[in-house]
Design a protein around this motif. Structure first.
Motif, PDB file in Angstrom:
ATOM      1  N   TYR A 134       0.847  -1.190   0.000  1.00 50.65           N
ATOM      2  CA  TYR A 134       0.000   0.000   0.000  1.00 50.65           C
ATOM      3  C   TYR A 134       0.884   1.241   0.000  1.00 50.65           C
ATOM      4  N   HIS A 165       0.894  -0.454 -10.021  1.00 45.18           N
ATOM      5  CA  HIS A 165      -0.438  -0.115  -9.494  1.00 45.18           C
ATOM      6  C   HIS A 165      -0.314   0.961  -8.405  1.00 45.18           C
ATOM      7  N   HIS A 169      -1.591   4.941  -8.189  1.00 42.22           N
ATOM      8  CA  HIS A 169      -2.269   5.623  -7.089  1.00 42.22           C
ATOM      9  C   HIS A 169      -1.603   6.962  -6.773  1.00 42.22           C
ATOM     10  N   ASP A 174      -4.442   9.464  -5.191  1.00 41.28           N
ATOM     11  CA  ASP A 174      -5.508   8.714  -4.520  1.00 41.28           C
ATOM     12  C   ASP A 174      -5.376   8.734  -3.007  1.00 41.28           C
ATOM     13  N   SER A 249     -13.500   4.999  -3.664  1.00 41.51           N
ATOM     14  CA  SER A 249     -12.506   3.973  -3.363  1.00 41.51           C
ATOM     15  C   SER A 249     -12.482   2.889  -4.431  1.00 41.51           C
ATOM     16  N   GLN A 250     -13.661   2.451  -4.853  1.00 41.93           N
ATOM     17  CA  GLN A 250     -13.714   1.395  -5.861  1.00 41.93           C
ATOM     18  C   GLN A 250     -13.291   1.908  -7.234  1.00 41.93           C
ATOM     19  N   ARG A 252     -11.233   4.355  -7.938  1.00 40.31           N
ATOM     20  CA  ARG A 252      -9.794   4.629  -7.997  1.00 40.31           C
ATOM     21  C   ARG A 252      -9.001   3.335  -8.182  1.00 40.31           C
ATOM     22  N   GLU A 253      -9.547   2.182  -7.731  1.00 43.72           N
ATOM     23  CA  GLU A 253      -8.855   0.922  -7.959  1.00 43.72           C
ATOM     24  C   GLU A 253      -8.838   0.570  -9.450  1.00 43.72           C
ATOM     25  N   ASP A 257      -5.501   0.254 -11.697  1.00 51.66           N
ATOM     26  CA  ASP A 257      -5.250  -0.942 -12.513  1.00 51.66           C
ATOM     27  C   ASP A 257      -4.935  -0.552 -13.952  1.00 51.66           C
ATOM     28  N   ILE A 298      -3.684  -2.984  -2.060  1.00 54.50           N
ATOM     29  CA  ILE A 298      -4.034  -3.366  -3.425  1.00 54.50           C
ATOM     30  C   ILE A 298      -5.234  -4.304  -3.435  1.00 54.50           C
ATOM     31  N   HIS A 350     -13.047  -2.033  -2.095  1.00 58.34           N
ATOM     32  CA  HIS A 350     -12.514  -2.432  -3.396  1.00 58.34           C
ATOM     33  C   HIS A 350     -13.629  -3.031  -4.245  1.00 58.34           C
ATOM     34  N   ARG A 356     -12.180  -6.697 -11.744  1.00 56.21           N
ATOM     35  CA  ARG A 356     -10.868  -6.112 -12.034  1.00 56.21           C
ATOM     36  C   ARG A 356     -10.075  -7.007 -12.983  1.00 56.21           C
TER      37      ARG A 356
END
Length: 377
Positions: A134, A165, A169, A174, A249-250, A252-253, A257, A298, A350, A356
């Motif tokens: 992280y 990844h 961020h 992020d 949050s979701q 930005r993942e 990616d 992650i 996430h 993903r």
């Protein structure tokens, strides 16, 4: 582009809710309660109802200043909270020397940072068997925390993709976004909880804290009026903040990616890394309000709790792309929607891992088609 627009829209909602929260609190205590108290006295003495609610107790420049100070305070104290918590988890006591030693992870991150054109972050390798990674800090002084368990679990290309990844961020800022939004969720939830002291005193007196009892003793009329008239106004804000935080949050993942696929150039490697980390990690059953920097990992997992180290386990050789493609297909075929939804529902920080992985597989297919067209030309 769609992800950026979605993130921008959620941020717009977040800023608007922040402003409305400040204005609602100022109006409630500066206009609503005084009008109710004063109107009650007028009604009892003169027999007429006199309420004037269509006003604001401060000027609009002052209101904008209050909103700005509220946002700045969240940013400042949010960083202090996250950095302090992360320091405790990583054993930030000077025991390790990973910040000065130049090892393979340092070299990978240095190259990826140059590719992404961002300031090179600091690397902390933590001696912990949990495969986790992280990022904490700001854009110009970010720190990527990597565990020895992660290095041992992934092959060379997967490790590079996971680090890419985290670079994504940092490039997307992020950490700043999630620090502020998560803190705002906690603030609105606590303010609403505090506004319900009078109700909790009646329904569940054993749940009252010492501060609650002191407030009831010294400010009972104000506490009662707050519970009746202001709590219904504050009820909405934790729910909107919760939605904005989870959505951001979701989203930005997905964006990280996509950035990793572009920076490292191997979407399938990140896909197989996600599969490995998901199979190796137990999803913590925690709400976003208590998850704190779990949302920065992650994949949702418990935070590392070890000492810094400069001794890395050997990094495995990269697998063949055809093997990765087969692994991704087999994993997706064997994953049921119910199990994935259950995993995502425990933290909501996430998006579902299968979604993903599917997006990364689609990116890999698009890149393969592009290479084929270029080769034919």
């Amino acid at each position: 582009m769609r992800l950026r627009l979605r993130i921008a829209a959620v941020l717009g909602v977040f800023v608007a809710v922040n402003a409305l929260f400040v204005l609602a609190v100022v109006w409630a205590y500066g206009v609503l309660l005084p009008a109710i108290v004063g109107g009650t006295f007028v009604l009892l003495s003169d027999g007429r109802l006199a309420l004037s609610l269509l006003q604001f107790p401060v000027s609009w420049p002052t209101a904008l200043l209050l909103v700005g100070l509220f946002l700045a305070g969240q940013l400042y104290y949010g960083y202090r909270r996250v950095l302090a918590h992360a320091g405790q988890q990583t054993g930030d006591s000077g025991a390790g020397t990973s910040e000065t030693d130049d090892h393979n992870v340092d070299r990978i991150v240095r190259r990826l940072s140059m590719t992404a054109d961002i300031p090179e972050p600091t690397i902390r390798v933590v001696d912990d068997d949990t495969p986790s990674c992280y990022t904490i800090g700001r854009f110009t002084d970010a720190t990527i925390v990597v565990t020895t368990g992660l290095v041992a679990r992934l092959d060379a290309t997967e490790l590079e993709s996971v680090l890419a990844h985290e670079i994504g961020h940092i490039a997307n800022r992020d950490v700043t976004l999630m620090t502020v939004t998560t803190l705002f969720l906690e603030i609105t939830d606590r303010v609403y909880h505090s506004s319900m002291v009078a109700r909790r005193a009646v329904l569940n007196p054993d749940s009252l804290s010492g501060q609650d009892r002191a407030a009831l003793t010294w400010f009972l009329p104000l506490v009662a009026l707050t519970s009746v008239f202001i709590a219904p106004i504050l009820w909405l804000f934790p729910r909107v903040a919760d939605w904005a935080t989870r959505t951001l949050s979701q989203t930005r993942e997905f964006a990280a990616d996509a950035a990793a696929a572009e920076i490292a150039g191997n979407p399938l490697a990140l896909a197989t890394a996600l599969i490995d980390l998901t199979d190796a990690s137990e999803t913590p059953a925690a709400d976003l309000r208590t998850a704190k920097i779990r949302a920065l990992c992650i994949v949702p997992s418990e935070l590392v709790n070890g000492r810094e180290t400069s001794s890395l386990p050997p990094i495995s050789a990269a697998s063949d792309d055809e093997d990765r493609e087969q692994r991704v297909r087999s994993w997706l075929d064997g994953t049921t929607p119910s199990s994935v939804d259950e995993t995502a529902g425990e933290t909501q920080t996430h998006p579902p891992v299968d979604e993903r992985v599917e997006r990364l597989a689609a990116l890999a297919a698009d890149e393969e088609q592009t290479r084929t067209r270029v080769g034919r030309a």
